[in-house]
Motif scaffolding. Structure first.
Motif, PDB file in Angstrom:
ATOM      1  N   UNK A 116     105.301 176.744  85.252  1.00  0.00           N
ATOM      2  CA  UNK A 116     105.335 178.043  85.957  1.00  0.00           C
ATOM      3  C   UNK A 116     103.932 178.617  86.116  1.00  0.00           C
ATOM      4  N   UNK A 117     103.014 177.770  86.509  1.00  0.00           N
ATOM      5  CA  UNK A 117     101.613 178.177  86.578  1.00  0.00           C
ATOM      6  C   UNK A 117     100.980 177.698  87.880  1.00  0.00           C
ATOM      7  N   UNK A 118     100.164 178.565  88.444  1.00  0.00           N
ATOM      8  CA  UNK A 118      99.370 178.209  89.610  1.00  0.00           C
ATOM      9  C   UNK A 118      97.902 178.282  89.213  1.00  0.00           C
ATOM     10  N   UNK A 119      97.116 177.398  89.811  1.00  0.00           N
ATOM     11  CA  UNK A 119      95.695 177.293  89.461  1.00  0.00           C
ATOM     12  C   UNK A 119      94.831 177.496  90.695  1.00  0.00           C
ATOM     13  N   UNK A 120      93.606 177.907  90.433  1.00  0.00           N
ATOM     14  CA  UNK A 120      92.586 177.925  91.474  1.00  0.00           C
ATOM     15  C   UNK A 120      91.340 177.281  90.889  1.00  0.00           C
ATOM     16  N   UNK A 121      91.062 176.062  91.328  1.00  0.00           N
ATOM     17  CA  UNK A 121      89.853 175.368  90.925  1.00  0.00           C
ATOM     18  C   UNK A 121      88.735 175.776  91.864  1.00  0.00           C
ATOM     19  N   UNK A 122      87.686 176.338  91.310  1.00  0.00           N
ATOM     20  CA  UNK A 122      86.583 176.854  92.116  1.00  0.00           C
ATOM     21  C   UNK A 122      85.328 176.064  91.782  1.00  0.00           C
TER      22      UNK A 122
END
Length: 125
Positions: free
Chosen positions: A77-83
C-alpha cells in the motif's frame, strides 16, 4: 477516504537522489490513482507525477520527465517517487495525493480528494 503519510524527504546536494514514500491506509489501494505534487515557498502546488491503480499508466510533468520515476507496491500500500539528478529548483514540500476510481487526464490538484501532510525536500547547490 484514504489516509496518506509521506516520508523520505531531506537535504541533498544538487545532482543527488532521494526516494520519497507514501504509505496509504483505510481504503482499497488499487482503487486509487496516486499522485505526487510539490509546493515551493510562495508558489502554488503543482503536479509532479501520477500512477494508476495497477501501475499501468503514468504521467509526468515535463520538468521532471527522465529524472523522476513514480512506482507503487500494492502489496505494501505504498507509492514511491524516485528522484534523480536533483536540481535546486526541485526543492519543495512534496505531497502525496489520491483519487478514487479515476485516472485524471490532466494535472490539476482539484482532481484529488485525499492528501498527505507533505515531506520537505531541500536541494543545495
Amino acid at each position: 477516504q484514504v489516509q496518506l503519510v509521506e516520508s523520505g524527504g531531506g537535504l541533498v546536494q544538487a545532482g543527488g537522489s532521494l526516494r520519497l514514500s507514501c504509505a496509504a491506509s483505510g481504503g482499497t489501494f488499487t482503487y486509487y490513482t496516486m499522485g505526487w505534487f510539490r509546493q515551493a515557498p510562495g508558489k502554488e502546488r503543482i503536479f509532479v507525477a501520477h500512477i494508476s491503480g495497477y501501475g499501468t499508466r503514468t504521467l509526468y510533468a515535463d520538468s521532471v520527465k527522465g529524472r523522476f520515476t513514480i512506482s507503487r507496491d500494492n502489496a505494501k500500500n505504498t507509492v514511491y517517487l524516485q528522484m534523480n539528478s536533483l536540481k535546486p529548483e526541485d526543492a519543495a514540500v512534496y505531497y502525496c495525493a489520491a483519487v478514487h476510481l479515476k485516472i485524471p487526464t490532466g494535472m490539476s490538484s482539484s482532481e484529488y480528494s485525499d492528501w498527505g501532510q507533505g515531506t520537505e525536500v531541500t536541494v543545495s547547490s
